[in-house]
Write a protein that holds these residues in place. Structure first.
Motif, PDB file in Angstrom:
ATOM      1  N   ASP D 122       0.922  -1.363   0.044  1.00  0.00           N
ATOM      2  CA  ASP D 122       0.093  -0.198   0.106  1.00  0.00           C
ATOM      3  C   ASP D 122       0.589   1.281  -0.026  1.00  0.00           C
ATOM      4  O   ASP D 122       0.438   2.188  -0.527  1.00  0.00           O
ATOM      5  N   ARG D 124       3.307   2.277  -1.465  1.00  0.00           N
ATOM      6  CA  ARG D 124       3.534   2.699  -2.846  1.00  0.00           C
ATOM      7  C   ARG D 124       2.366   3.686  -3.385  1.00  0.00           C
ATOM      8  O   ARG D 124       2.576   4.664  -4.002  1.00  0.00           O
ATOM      9  N   ASP D 125       1.317   3.128  -2.961  1.00  0.00           N
ATOM     10  CA  ASP D 125       0.095   4.130  -3.408  1.00  0.00           C
ATOM     11  C   ASP D 125       0.106   5.347  -2.664  1.00  0.00           C
ATOM     12  O   ASP D 125       0.001   6.388  -3.172  1.00  0.00           O
ATOM     13  N   GLN D 126       0.461   5.264  -1.400  1.00  0.00           N
ATOM     14  CA  GLN D 126       0.444   6.391  -0.451  1.00  0.00           C
ATOM     15  C   GLN D 126       1.529   7.639  -0.894  1.00  0.00           C
ATOM     16  O   GLN D 126       1.305   8.597  -1.091  1.00  0.00           O
ATOM     17  N   ALA D 138       3.910  10.309 -10.642  1.00  0.00           N
ATOM     18  CA  ALA D 138       4.447   9.116 -10.022  1.00  0.00           C
ATOM     19  C   ALA D 138       5.699   8.503 -10.390  1.00  0.00           C
ATOM     20  O   ALA D 138       6.258   7.811  -9.587  1.00  0.00           O
TER      21      ALA D 138
END
Lengths: 530, 340, 280, 342
Positions: D122, D124-126, D138
Motif C-alpha cells: 500500500d 507505494r500508493d501512498q 508518480a
C-alpha cells in the motif's frame, strides 16, 4: 654458551665438506704488531662484566678484559692463564691453584688469591645465573698466601668438569673495585677493569664495543692488536654482506647462516674455521613429554625416531655441515660411546611399531596429533621438517612458535608440550649441561634446560651419580658411556643431528694459540697480517 | 544560518594568539590520553605471557629458584601488582624510568642512546619522502591523465607493494657488496676518529641505504595521497574560480590547491607516528641501525618491563607532540587559506 | 542488474583497475582451485631442496630449502594471504565503522571518549600490540588477523567519524530525526550508505596492507607456522635470499602483484563510486 | 481558541570556550491551529535555532515548549518520538535535505516505515498520492534526488513533511534557495496545502516579501529576542520597532515608510556570546538613548495583538511624532552623535 643463540651457532669439527678451510694447520709466521680487529657480534651484550655473565656474547667480549685461571687446549688438556700450577686432592674435594707472578689489573693493583676467591665465591656463585649450580659444591676457599687459593668442595667433583668450568665461567675481577652493594644495578659493572690484554674503551649501544690494547700486559710484546672493535650486526644476512664487503675481519660462533657461509667461503680472502668452538657445540634433539600417554610408550618414541631422515636435516637445514646424531653426546667427544647404533630412517618399521603400540590410523589418516615446539631460526625449519616426517607415520604435527621466554615457560614451567626441539650443548663437559636432561633429580619446575620430559630411571640416576663424582677417569668414562646406552634405549630425548659451528675470518687474521673454546680466549697472541 | 554565523562570531572574538589556543586545546585533550596510556600500558605489558626473570636468566640453564627469587626481588617484581603499579606511577611522576636489567644501565640512558639514530633516520627519510611525495603528487595532478601521471601513479603503487626488507636486501647487494659504494650497515665507521663534518658525512653514508629503503615506501604513500587529494580538488569551485581569473596553472596548483591537499597529508603523518616505530624495526634489523624500533622488539622479547613502559610512554608523548605540531601547521594553513 | 552494468561501465574506463581486477581474480582462482589442482599437503617434501625455477617441469618454480614445491605452495599461499587480507580488512572495517559512526553521530561526551580511546590506540606501537596478541593467542592465523585489525581500525574510525560528522548535521538526516526515525536506523540506513564509498576504498587498501603486514609479522617470526602464506614463504626464505633468491623472491613477487592488484582495484572503485568523477 | 503551540521564555545557549552563545534568549510566542506565524530577522539572529529547538533537534536550555497542552521541552528523545509526527519540517536547501543515495519513492516511504503504517504494497500508493498532492508525477518515485530540479526537490521535501499529516510544519527558509519563479510556485503550494489540510506553519525567513505573503502574524527577531510581534497587516501598516523599520527600509521591494528616508542598518550584528546591555539593538539604533543602554525594554502593547519591546515604542508608534520627539531630546539622530554624549 648457554644461550640458545650461541648454542645454535655451535657445531663440531666434523668438517664434512672439503671446502671448509682450517686454520689449525697454519704455518708459523712471525707475528706483527698493530692493527684493528673488527669482529661481528649478533647483539648488544647484557653487560661486559663477564664474571657475572653466562652468555656467549658477554663472555666472548669480556674474556679479553677479564681472564680465567686456565684455558682448555685442543687435546682436552688445560693450560694455565692466571694460574701457574694447580693440583687436587685424591677424593676430588680440594682444588689448589697457584697464581703467576706479576699479574696486575688495569688499574695497576696486583691480582691476588683474594680476588680469585671473591670472583668465584662472591660474584660467580651469587650473581652468575649459572654459577649457583655450577659452583654449588664450592662453598669456601682457603687463602694460605696472596698467590695461593684452595677451593673446598662439599661433594667430590672430577677434575675435567671442574677445571673446564673455571676455564669458561670463572673470569677474575678485582675485589677492591667490585665488592659493592647491588652489583646488578651498580654502574660500576659498566666500567670493566680486569687483568686481560685489552682494556675497555667505549660501548656505543647497539652499534659497537671498542677495546684498546693494554700496554702494561704481562707479556711484553703482546697483545699484538692495537684495538678490537666488536660491531653489533643483528641480521645474519647483513653479517654475511659485511664479510663480503670487507667491513668485518672475524666472526665467532657461526656468524653467518650455513647457506651464506658456503658462498662466502668461496671468496679468496675468507677463511673458515670449524675447530674453535669444539668444546661448546652440541646436539639437536627432540624432548619428548612422557606425561603424555602415547609418548610414554617407548615404541612410539622409537617410531618417531625412525620416521626422521637425519641426513636430510643435515643437508637441507645445515647445508651439509652437520652429521646424524646417535646420542646426547657428540661422536667426536672423548666421552662418546662408539657402540651406539646409527639412527636410521625406516618408515615401514615405524608404522608397524605404532600399530603394535595400539594406535591405528583413524578414518582421517591420522593416529594422533602432537604439538611441535621449535624455537629459533634453524630449529623452526627442523620443526617444519619433523611435522612432515611424522606425517609419514600418521602423526599429525602442529607447530607452535613462540618467543624465547614463552617457549621456555611452556616447556620447563608448564610442561605444556609434546615434542620440543632443543639444543643439547656440551659446554666443555656433559656433566655441566647434558646429564640434567636425563636425571630424575633434575625435574624441577621452572628451571630451564633440565629434565622436562619427566623421565625417571633409577639405573640412569645411578650412572649419573657415578659420572658426576668419579675422580678416576676410566671409571667416569664407563659411567658416561652407560648413560648414553640407557638414553639410546629409552629415548626420552630423540637425538637429531650434531652440527658444525664455525668461526669466519678474513685471511689476514692470524689466530695465535687455538683451542676448542677459542672465542673465550684472551686473544693476546692474535695478530693481523700486513 | 545559525551554525555558520555563530562560527563567525566566535572567530571574531578570538583575542588570544591562535597558536596558543590550539596548543592549549590539544594539550588539554592529551592529558587524559596520557593518563590512560600510563595505566593501559602498565597492564598491557604484564599481559604478555612469560616471566621477565626467566627471560633474564635465559642465558643460564642452571638458574635455580633461589637465584630467580633473588633476581625477582632486585627487579621489584615480588611485590603485589598494585604496589608495583603505585611505585611505577610515583617513579614516572619523578621522571625516573628505572633500571634495565637486560642492558645493565638506566632505562633513560638506554633509550636516549637509541632515540636519536631513529629520529635522525625518520626525520631524514620522511622529510625527503614528504618533499618528493608533494612534488610527484602535484606533478601527477598537473599532467593528469597523461603518461607522466600514469607513470607516477604506477611507480608509487609498485613501491608501496614491495616488502621493505626486499628493497633493503637488494640495495645492500647492489650498492654495498657489488659496487662497494656504501657501507652494509651500522651507524658510523667504528674507531674512525672522525669529528665534525667528516663525521656527519660518515653517518650520512651509513644512513643513505636505510633512509632510502624507508623513504621509498613513504614516498609511495605520500605521492598517492597528494595525488588523490589534488585530483579531488581539480573539480572544486575555488579552483575553477582561480582558473577563471586567469591565474597560471602553476599558481593554481601550488598556491591554491596544494595547501588544501597538505591538510590530509599532515593528518596522515601525525596519525602514522605511533606506528612508525614498528615500521622501522625491519629496516633497523636489515641495516643494523642502532635504533629504537629494534630496542622495542628486543625489550618485548626480553620482557624488559622498564624499557618497554618507558618506550610506550615516550611514543605516546611523541605522538601527542607530533599531533600538536600537525594541528598548529593545519591551523596555520587554514588561516592562510582564509586570507586567500 | 542495470546499476551493476552501469557501475561496470564506469569501472571499465580505468584500464589500470581492469588490470588490477584481473590480478585479483587470478589470485582468487588460484586460492579456490588449489586443493582441487594439488590435493594433499602443500608443505610436503616433494623433491630435492633448492631446485631453481624453470629447470624442471616437475617443479616449475623450483623448491625451497626443504624441497617443497614453490609452485604448489604459491597456490595454497594465495588462500591464506587473501583470507588474511579479506578477514583483516573486514574486521578492521567493522570495528572502525562502529566506533567511528558512534563517535561521529552522537558526538558529545561519548564521541570524545571514543576518540580519546582511538588516539590512545594510535600511540601504542603496533608491534607491541601484535606481540602481546600473538603471544597470548599463539602464532596463528587468527591472531595475525586480529593483530592487523587492531592496529588498523583507528584510521577507519577517524575517517568514518569525520564522514558521520559531515552528514549528521545535513538536512536529510535532520528530516529523519524529525520524522521520529530511531538513531540506529538513521546511522545504518541513511548515513552509512553515503559514507560507504570512502570506506570501501579504504578497506580495500587495508586488505592490501594486511597482506604486506602479514609478511612483516612473518619476518619478525610472528606468523602462523602451520599454514602456508605468501608472507610466511617470503619471510622464511629471507635467510637464503642471497643464495636462492626464488625461495623468498617468488612469493614476494606474488605479494607485490596482489597488493598492486588490490590497490588498482581500489582506485577503480574510487573512480566508479565517486559521484563527482562520474560526470567526466 | 487554544494555541497549538505555545513557546514560553525559551532559551537556547550553546556552550562556548569563552562563555555561552545565547542564540535564543527568552522567546515567547504562540501559534494557533491552521495559522502561519512568520519569523523574520537577519542571519544569525537565532530564528533558525528557534525552529530547531521547537522541533527538539536541540534541547532547550530553559523555557517551555507546549505542544497541544504538553510541555515537550524536558522530554528525552524516547519520550519525544511518539509526538514527533505532529511537527514536521521543510528545509532550506533542497539539495542536502534529500538523501542522495535514496530514490524519491524510498525517501517518501520512510515515514510510513518508521511509524509502521500500511503494508509494503500500500505504501507505494501512498507515496504516489503524496507526490501528486505536491504536484509531482508518480514517475518521480523512481528518480534519484540529483535527477530532479531544485523546485521539484523542494516539493519532495514538502511531501515528506506532509506524509505524517502533521499539525505544524516548520518551514526554515523553505523558499530562499529557489529561483524567483519557482519560489512563487512553492509558496502557492504551501498556501494551498494549508487551506486544504489545515496545517499551521512556523515560517522562518529573512525575506519580508515572502513572509508578508504567507503569514497571518509575524514575529521580528533580533539577537535572540523577539522585538516586535503583530499581525501581518498591523506590522506592515505600522511597524514600530526601529529594527523592524530598518528591516523594511533595507528591503528593496517595500516602499520606504512615509516621510522617512531609507535608514540602512549599520555595523555588524553584535556577538550573541556577550550581547549588548539594555536594549540589544542600541548599538545600531538611530534612536538609542541612555536608558536603552542600561535598561532592558519591557513589552509595550501597541494594539491588541501588536507588541513591541522598545523604550521609545510609544513615541515611535506615532510616525508624525518623531520630529517632536527629537526636539524634546527623547530621540537622537544617530548613534554617532550618541558616542560623543557618552
Amino acid at each position: 654458551m648457554i644461550s640458545r643463540r650461541t648454542v645454535l651457532a655451535m657445531g663440531g669439527g666434523l668438517s664434512l665438506l672439503p671446502w671448509v678451510g682450517r686454520l689449525v694447520a697454519q704455518e708459523a709466521k712471525q707475528p706483527s704488531s698493530g692493527g684493528v680487529l673488527r669482529v661481528a657480534v649478533y647483539d648488544d651484550p647484557r653487560s661486559i662484566f663477564s664474571p657475572i655473565e653466562t652468555g656467549d656474547l658477554e663472555l666472548t667480549i669480556g674474556s679479553k678484559i677479564f681472564e680465567t685461571l686456565l684455558r682448555l687446549k685442543a687435546d682436552n688438556s688445560f693450560e694455565g692463564v692466571l694460574a701457574e700450577s694447580w693440583k687436587y686432592s685424591p677424593d676430588g674435594t680440594q682444588y689448589e691453584f697457584r697464581l703467576r707472578d706479576g699479574i696486575h689489573f688495569h688499574d695497576g693493583k696486583p691480582l691476588t688469591s683474594e680476588d680469585v676467591a671473591f670472583s668465584i665465591l662472591q660474584l660467580g656463585k651469587k650473581y652468575n645465573a649459572f654459577g649457583s649450580t655450577l659452583f654449588a659444591n664450592v662453598t669456601s676457599a682457603d687463602l694460605p698466601d696472596a698467590k695461593t687459593v684452595v677451593f673446598k668442595l662439599t661433594k667430590p667433583m672430577p677434575p675435567f668438569p671442574f677445571l673446564g668450568m673455571l676455564a669458561a665461567f670463572g673470569p677474575i675481577a678485582p675485589k677492591h673495585l667490585y665488592d659493592v652493594a647491588d652489583i646488578l644495578k651498580n654502574p660500576q659493572i659498566n666500567k670493566p677493569v680486569g687483568s686481560g690484554p685489552f682494556r675497555f674503551k667505549e660501548w656505543n649501544r647497539s652499534s659497537s664495543i671498542v677495546l684498546d690494547r693494554n700496554p702494561d700486559f704481562r707479556e711484553k710484546a703482546q697483545p699484538y692488536l692495537d684495538q678490537i672493535v666488536f660491531r653489533i650486526i643483528t641480521d645474519p644476512g647483513a653479517r654475511a654482506a659485511a664479510f663480503e664487503a670487507d667491513e668485518i675481519d672475524a666472526g665467532v660462533n657461526s656468524p653467518v647462516s650455513k647457506a651464506d657461509l658456503k658462498r662466502i667461503s668461496e671468496l679468496p680472502f675468507i677463511a673458515v674455521d670449524a675447530t674453535g668452538n669444539k668444546a661448546t657445540e652440541g646436539v639437536n634433539a627432540l624432548e619428548v613429554n612422557l606425561r603424555r600417554k602415547e609418548l610414554s610408550d617407548v615404541r612410539v618414541r622409537r617410531a618417531i625416531s625412525m620416521a626422521i631422515d637425519r641426513a636430510f636435516i643435515c643437508n637441507a637445514v645445515y647445508s651439509g655441515m652437520a652429521a646424524p646424531a646417535r646420542g646426547p653426546i657428540r661422536s667426536d667427544s672423548f666421552l662418546f660411546e662408539p657402540a651406539l647404533p646409527e639412527l636410521a630412517l625406516n618408515v615401514e618399521e615405524a608404522n608397524k611399531l605404532l600399530d603394535e603400540a595400539g594406535y591405528p590410523k583413524g578414518a582421517d589418516g591420522w593416529r594422533f596429533t602432537l604439538n611441535i615446539d621449535p624455537n629459533g631460526d634453524d630449529l623452526n625449519v627442523i620443526g617444519e621438517y619433523i611435522k612432515q616426517a611424522i606425517a609419514n607415520i600418521g602423526i599429525n604435527g602442529n607447530i607452535i612458535v613462540s618467543d624465547y621466554a614463552t617457549h621456555n615457560a611452556r616447556i620447563y614451567t608448564d610442561y605444556d608440550f609434546d615434542l620440543s626441539i632443543q639444543v643439547i650443548s656440551t659446554l666443555v663437559d656433559p656433566q655441566i649441561s647434558v646429564f640434567d636432561y636425563y636425571w630424575s633429580k633434575a625435574i624441577s619446575k621452572g628451571r630451564w634446560q633440565t629434565n622436562a620430559t619427566d623421565y625417571r630411571n633409577e639405573e640412569m640416576d645411578k650412572a649419573i651419580d657415578v659420572a658426576e663424582s668419579a675422580i678416576d677417569a676410566d671409571q667416569r668414562l664407563a659411567a658416561v658411556r652407560q648413560i648414553q646406552t640407557i638414553a639410546a634405549r629409552d629415548l626420552p630425548l630423540i637425538p637429531l643431528v650434531e652440527y658444525e659451528s664455525h668461526n669466519v675470518f678474513n685471511k689476514r687474521v692470524q689466530l695465535g694459540s687455538t683451542g676448542p673454546v677459542w672465542p673465550l680466549q684472551n686473544w693476546a697472541d692474535a695478530w693481523l697480517e700486513k | 544560518m545559525d551554525a555558520s554565523s555563530s562560527q563567525a562570531v566566535r572567530v571574531r572574538r578570538k583575542t588570544t594568539p591562535w597558536a596558543f589556543q590550539v596548543a592549549v586545546n590539544r594539550l588539554k585533550q592529551a592529558i587524559p590520553t596520557i593518563a590512560c596510556v600510563l595505566v593501559v600500558n602498565f597492564f598491557l605489558v604484564r599481559l604478555i605471557p612469560g616471566d621477565p626473570v626467566d627471560a633474564f636468566v635465559a642465558k643460564a640453564q642452571g638458574a635455580d629458584q633461589a637465584f630467580k627469587d633473588h633476581i625477582r626481588h632486585e627487579m621489584g617484581l615480588d611485590e603485589p601488582i598494585w604496589v608495583q603499579f603505585g611505585i611505577y606511577l610515583s617513579k614516572v611522576a619523578h621522571l625516573d624510568f628505572g633500571w634495565s636489567f637486560q642492558n645493565s644501565a638506566p632505562v633513560l640512558d638506554v633509550i636516549l642512546l637509541r632515540l636519536w639514530p631513529t629520529v635522525l633516520l625518520l626525520v631524514f627519510s620522511i622529510g625527503v619522502s614528504l618533499l618528493g611525495g608533494v612534488f610527484l603528487g602535484v606533478t601527477a595532478a598537473r599532467y593528469s591523465q597523461t603518461w607522466k601521471d600514469r607513470t607516477i601513479a604506477f611507480m608509487s603503487m609498485v613501491l608501496y607493494a614491495m616488502p621493505a626488507f626486499w628493497i633493503g636486501l637488494s640495495l645492500i647487494v647492489v650498492f654495498s657488496v657489488k659496487l662497494r659504494l656504501l657501507p652494509v650497515g651500522g651507524f658510523d665507521t667504528v674507531g674512525s676518529g672522525k669529528t665534525g663534518i667528516a663525521y656527519a658525512l660518515d653517518v650520512g653514508r651509513h644512513m643513505t641505504l636505510p633512509a632510502l629503503t624507508l623513504g621509498l615506501f613513504y614516498l609511495a604513500v605520500y605521492t598517492r595521497l597528494v595525488r588523490a587529494s589534488m585530483f579531488e580538488l581539480l573539480d572544486s569551485d575555488f579552483v575553477r574560480t582561480a582558473r577563471a581569473k586567469g591565474l597560471s596553472e602553476r599558481t593554481v596548483l601550488w598556491r591554491h590547491m596544494l595547501p588544501h591537499a597538505l591538510l590530509p597529508l599532515l593528518t596522515l603523518v601525525g596519525v602514522q607516528l605511533g606506528s612508525l616505530l614498528s615500521g622501522v624495526i625491519v629496516i633497523e634489523t636489515v641495516f643494523s641501525w642502532p635504533g629504537l624500533g629494534r630496542l622495542t622488539f628486543q625489550a618485548a622479547l626480553q620482557r624488559d618491563y622498564n624499557v618497554l613502559l618507558a618506550i610506550l610512554l615516550m611514543s605516546t608523548v611523541l605522538v601527542v607532540c607530533a599531533n600538536l605540531i600537525v594541528d598548529l601547521l593545519s591551523a596555520w594553513i587554514d588561516r592562510r587559506m582564509d586570507v586567500n | 542488474m542495470e546499476p551493476l552494468l552501469q557501475f561496470w561501465r564506469r569501472y571499465r574506463q580505468n584500464r589500470g583497475a581492469v588490470f588490477g581486477l584481473a590480478i585479483v581474480l587470478t589470485a582468487s582462482a588460484m586460492a579456490l582451485l588449489a586443493p582441487w589442482l594439488f590435493p594433499g599437503d602443500p608443505r610436503r617434501i616433494a623433491g630435492a631442496p633448492y631446485i631453481a625455477p624453470f629447470v624442471t617441469w616437475q617443479f616449475p618454480l623450483g623448491t625451497d630449502q626443504l624441497g617443497r614445491d614453490i609452485f604448489v605452495q604459491l597456490f595454497y599461499g594465495a588462500r591464506v594471504s587473501l583470507l588474511v587480507g579479506i578477514a583483516a580488512s573486514l574486521v578492521t572495517a567493522l570495528i572502525g565503522c562502529t566506533i567511528g559512526a558512534l563517535a561521529g553521530f552522537y558526538g558529545g561526551r561519548l564521541g570524545a571518549l571514543l576518540m580519546r580511546g582511538t588516539e590512545m590506540f594510535q600511540t601504542i606501537p603496533d608491534i607491541m600490540l601484535a606481540l602481546v596478541l600473538v603471544t597470548i593467542l599463539q602464532a596463528s592465523l587468527l591472531s595475525v588477523i586480529i593483530s592487523i585489525a587492531i592496529v588498523s581500525w583507528t584510521t577507519v574510525a577517524r575517517v568514518t567519524r569525520a564522514e558521520f560528522l559531515k552528514f549528521r548535521s545535513q538536512d536529510f538526516v535532520l528530516a529523519c530525526v524529525v520524522m521520529g526515525m530511531p538513531s540506529w536506523r538513521i546511522i545504518v540506513s541513511q548515513i552509512f550508505p553515503n559514507v560507504l564509498p570512502p570506506i570501501v576504498v579504504m578497506t580495500s587498501i587495508i586488505a592490501a596492507g594486511a597482506i604486506l603486514a602479514e609478511s612483516s609479522l612473518s619476518f619478525l617470526g610472528l606468523g602462523d607456522p602451520n599454514s602456508v602464506s605468501w608472507g610466511m614463504m617470503t619471510g622464511a626464505g629471507r635467510s637464503v635470499f642471497r643464495n636462492a633468491w626464488y625461495v623468498s623472491g617468488i612469493p614476494g613477487l606474488a605479494i607485490l602483484m596482489a597488493v598492486l592488484g588490490i590497490n588498482l582495484v581500489s582506485d577503480g572503485l574510487n573512480d566508479a563510486l565517486n559521484p563527482r568523477r562520474r560526470e567526466r | 481558541m487554544t494555541p497549538l503551540l505555545s513557546v514560553e521564555d525559551l532559551h537556547k545557549h550553546f556552550p562556548d570556550r569563552v562563555g555561552a552563545l545565547r542564540a535564543v534568549d527568552g522567546v515567547s510566542f504562540q501559534i494557533k491551529p491552521g495559522e502561519t506565524l512568520g519569523l523574520v530577522g537577519e542571519s544569525g539572529c537565532g530564528k533558525s535555532t528557534v525552529g530547531r529547538t521547537i522541533l527538539r533537534l536541540y534541547k532547550p536550555t530553559s523555557g517551555r515548549i507546549v505542544l497541544e497542552g504538553r510541555d515537550i521541552a524536558p522530554l528525552q528523545e524516547s519520550a519525544l518520538r511518539p509526538l514527533r509526527r505532529d511537527v514536521q519540517m521543510v528545509f532550506q536547501d533542497p539539495f542536502s535535505s534529500l538523501n542522495p543515495r535514496s530514490r524519491i519513492g524510498r525517501i517518501l516511504e520512510e515515514p510510513f516505515v518508521v511509524w509502521g503504517e500500511g503494508r509494503a504494497r500500500d505504501r507505494r500508493d501512498q507515496v504516489v498520492a503524496l507526490l501528486e498532492r505536491v504536484g509531482l508525477g508518480a514517475e518521480a518515485a523512481d528518480r534519484y534526488p540529483h535527477e530532479l530540479s531544485g523546485g521539484q526537490r523542494q516539493r519532495v521535501g514538502i511531501a515528506r513533511a506532509l506524509a505524517l499529516k502533521p499539525k505544524l510544519i516548520v518551514c526554515d527558509e523553505a523558499v530562499s534557495a529557489l529561483d524567483v519563479s519557482v519560489r512563487a510556485q512553492i509558496i502557492n503550494l504551501l498556501v494551498d496545502l494549508q487551506r486544504t489540510l489545515g496545517i499551521a506553519y512556523l515560517f522562518i525567513s529573512h525575506d519580508l516579501a515572502v513572509v508578508e505573503h504567507v503569514s497571518n502574524r509575524v514575529a521580528v527577531m533580533y539577537l535572540g529576542r523577539i522585538v516586535e510581534i503583530a499581525s501581518a497587516d498591523q506590522l506592515w501598516s505600522n511597524p514600530i520597532h526601529p529594527y523592524t523599520r530598518a528591516l523594511f527600509d533595507a528591503s528593496p521591494k517595500l516602499p520606504a515608510a512615509a516621510g522617512q528616508k531609507r535608514a540602512v542598518l549599520e555595523g555588524d550584528l553584535p556577538s550573541a556570546i556577550d550581547p549588548p546591555s539594555g536594549c540589544r539593538f542600541h548599538t545600531r539604533c538611530r534612536f538609542a538613548t541612555d536608558v536603552c543602554r542600561r535598561v532592558e525594554p519591557i513589552v509595550w502593547q501597541a494594539a491588541p495583538g501588536h507588541s513591541v519591546a522598545c523604550h521609545h515604542a510609544e513615541a515611535l508608534s506615532m510616525a508624525e511624532a518623531i520630529p517632536t520627539a527629537q526636539q524634546n531630546g527623547i530621540l537622537k539622530g544617530s548613534r554617532h552623535d550618541n558616542a560623543s554624549a557618552l
